[in-house]
Design an enzyme around this catalytic site. Structure first.
Site, PDB file in Angstrom:
ATOM      1  N   GLU A 108      33.421  43.784  45.691  1.00 28.35           N
ATOM      2  CA  GLU A 108      34.185  44.911  45.648  1.00 28.35           C
ATOM      3  C   GLU A 108      33.565  46.181  44.961  1.00 28.35           C
ATOM      4  O   GLU A 108      33.424  46.319  43.600  1.00 28.35           O
ATOM      5  CB  GLU A 108      35.373  44.779  44.711  1.00 28.35           C
ATOM      6  CG  GLU A 108      36.392  43.773  45.781  1.00 28.35           C
ATOM      7  CD  GLU A 108      37.819  43.390  44.722  1.00 28.35           C
ATOM      8  OE1 GLU A 108      37.949  43.833  43.709  1.00 28.35           O
ATOM      9  OE2 GLU A 108      38.496  42.689  45.528  1.00 28.35           O
ATOM     10  N   GLU A 131      39.166  38.503  50.400  1.00 32.27           N
ATOM     11  CA  GLU A 131      39.863  38.016  49.253  1.00 32.27           C
ATOM     12  C   GLU A 131      41.352  38.856  49.086  1.00 32.27           C
ATOM     13  O   GLU A 131      41.321  39.790  49.488  1.00 32.27           O
ATOM     14  CB  GLU A 131      39.173  38.443  48.330  1.00 32.27           C
ATOM     15  CG  GLU A 131      39.765  38.185  46.724  1.00 32.27           C
ATOM     16  CD  GLU A 131      39.117  38.768  45.605  1.00 32.27           C
ATOM     17  OE1 GLU A 131      38.008  38.533  45.343  1.00 32.27           O
ATOM     18  OE2 GLU A 131      39.742  39.357  44.712  1.00 32.27           O
TER      19      GLU A 131
HETATM   20  C1  IDC Z   1      40.135  38.092  38.408  1.00 26.01           C
HETATM   21  C2  IDC Z   1      40.303  36.906  37.880  1.00 26.01           C
HETATM   22  C3  IDC Z   1      40.550  36.931  36.282  1.00 26.01           C
HETATM   23  C4  IDC Z   1      39.361  37.276  35.793  1.00 26.01           C
HETATM   24  C5  IDC Z   1      38.957  38.654  36.359  1.00 26.01           C
HETATM   25  C6  IDC Z   1      37.828  39.401  35.710  1.00 26.01           C
HETATM   26  O1  IDC Z   1      41.745  36.396  38.587  1.00 26.01           O
HETATM   27  O2  IDC Z   1      40.931  35.376  35.906  1.00 26.01           O
HETATM   28  O3  IDC Z   1      39.626  37.180  34.314  1.00 26.01           O
HETATM   29  O4  IDC Z   1      38.913  38.490  37.660  1.00 26.01           O
HETATM   30  O5  IDC Z   1      36.570  38.805  36.296  1.00 26.01           O
HETATM   31  C7  IDC Z   1      39.668  41.264  42.375  1.00 26.01           C
HETATM   32  C8  IDC Z   1      38.367  40.566  42.005  1.00 26.01           C
HETATM   33  C9  IDC Z   1      38.657  39.406  41.375  1.00 26.01           C
HETATM   34  C10 IDC Z   1      39.522  39.423  40.367  1.00 26.01           C
HETATM   35  C11 IDC Z   1      40.860  39.652  41.062  1.00 26.01           C
HETATM   36  C12 IDC Z   1      42.057  39.696  40.177  1.00 26.01           C
HETATM   37  O6  IDC Z   1      37.584  40.420  43.137  1.00 26.01           O
HETATM   38  O7  IDC Z   1      37.266  39.037  40.704  1.00 26.01           O
HETATM   39  O8  IDC Z   1      39.602  38.193  39.678  1.00 26.01           O
HETATM   40  N1  IDC Z   1      40.879  40.875  41.909  1.00 26.01           N
HETATM   41  O9  IDC Z   1      42.259  40.663  39.248  1.00 26.01           O
HETATM   42  N2  IDC Z   1      39.790  42.483  42.990  1.00 26.01           N
HETATM   43  C13 IDC Z   1      41.096  42.759  43.094  1.00 26.01           C
HETATM   44  C14 IDC Z   1      41.821  41.697  42.158  1.00 26.01           C
END
Ligand code: IDC
Length: 338
Positions: free
Chosen positions: A176, A265
């Site tokens: 992303e 995702e």
């Molecule tokens: C989130 C995880 C969370 C973690 C955070 C930071 O769910 O536990 O603390 O990342 O690393 C994304 C990302 C994905 C995110 C997810 C939710 O690709 O890594 O995971 N998210 O925030 N893009 C949109 C949402």
């Protein structure tokens, strides 16, 4: 005389009973047999090498095909779910045909080269289970894919040299992109270089390219896609409690211009990965994706205390019961049946 008749009847009953038990045993055995066959007809044995045709993924027989599965959480935090039993279990009990291995690329978020070993294990487990696997270079806080481009190049050189002959491997080169990053200036040149590196070794595996604004601006990319390459797809990510009709419109616009999209995702919580779920929006999304043969991978396979985690109140790393699934986990199992 009466005694003799009684004995004959008794023996008759015993013989019939034994025959019945024998019949049940044989029948049971018959029911077990198809399981052995199932192993021989895995998603990968049936569908083989995938490619991109128009906006669709097609399988080795030229039929349209959709990948549906789960993404791991960050491998640096939840490596335990990368195990053979879990992958085979999710294939048989949940009906997934793919997993995504999310390896965060930012050293400050825990990236280190030891994680490559977990990716390698994940690819082998997926191969053994006959499911597809996405190797995800999970940029997030590093924002611009060019920040850690050199490490990305080294990583994909290593992966392609190992997996160029695997039918079940897909590469996702930048999860992303976000922050002060544009398609033309930053992401597209990065993608062209990485695709070049990958194609030096692996001529045809599907490559998924991240898009601006946390992989949402597929409409911008559709105006200027990468040319001269085959089997390239573009990531669209959504979290159903945050991203709704406006993002679906972007997707439709991009599809209409012929951009092949892969939802590598998504979650049904808000964009933080936590908070309330929006199942109605999630169902609208899944129906639209299924109508358009768009592949989708659900975030995330972990028991973290957040609503996008698929597991809840369990430390088990495979064989989860329904009570050990979160609300999103239960929703996912239904979505996989559609
Ligand atoms: C989130 C995880 C969370 C973690 C955070 C930071 O769910 O536990 O603390 O990342 O690393 C994304 C990302 C994905 C995110 C997810 C939710 O690709 O890594 O995971 N998210 O925030 N893009 C949109 C949402």
């Amino acid at each position: 005389m009466k005694k003799v008749i009684e004995s004959v009847i008794l023996i008759g009953v015993i013989v019939l009973g034994l025959l019945f038990v024998n019949y049940l045993y044989k029948n049971n055995k018959k029911e077990e047999e198809p399981k052995a066959n199932e192993i021989e007809t895995t998603p990968v044995s049936l569908h083989g090498k995938l490619s991109v045709n128009g906006t669709n993924i097609i399988d080795k027989n030229g039929n349209t095909f959709q990948l549906k599965g789960v993404s791991t959480h960050g491998l640096q935090w939840f490596p335990q779910y990368v195990n053979q039993d879990a992958f085979t279990y999710m294939r048989d009990s949940w009906g997934i045909n793919a997993v995504r291995l999310a390896m965060y690329s930012n050293p400050n978020d825990g990236y280190n080269k030891q994680l490559h070993e977990i990716v390698n294990k994940g690819v082998e487990y997926a191969k053994n289970a006959g499911i597809y696997v996405i190797i995800d270079w999970h940029i997030l806080n590093d924002g611009n894919p060019n920040t850690n481009k050199q490490s990305a190049i080294e990583f994909f050189r290593e992966m392609t040299s190992k997996y160029k002959d695997y039918d079940n491997v897909l590469y996702e080169i930048c999860n992303e992109p976000n922050g002060n990053v544009t398609w033309e200036r930053d992401i597209k040149p990065y993608a062209e270089d990485l695709i070049g590196e990958i194609r030096n070794v692996d001529k045809d595996a599907i490559i998924i390219v991240g898009t601006p604004t946390w992989s949402q601006d597929v409409d911008i990319v559709a105006k200027s896609p990468i040319t001269g390459q085959n089997n390239i797809m573009y990531a669209l990510h959504f979290y159903a409690a945050t991203h709704k009709e406006t993002l679906r419109q972007k997707m439709t616009t991009a599809l209409q211009s012929g951009l092949p999209i892969f939802v590598s995702e998504f979650g049904i919580s808000d964009a933080s990965g936590n908070g309330n779920l929006d199942k109605a929006e999630a169902d609208t999304w899944i129906n639209l994706l299924n109508q358009n043969n768009i592949s989708w991978m659900c975030w995330n396979l972990s028991n973290k205390n957040e609503s996008s985690a698929l597991l809840k109140n369990t430390d088990k790393v495979t064989g989860w019961t329904e009570e050990e699934l979160s609300e999103q986990g239960k929703w996912l199992l239904e979505a996989l049946k559609k």
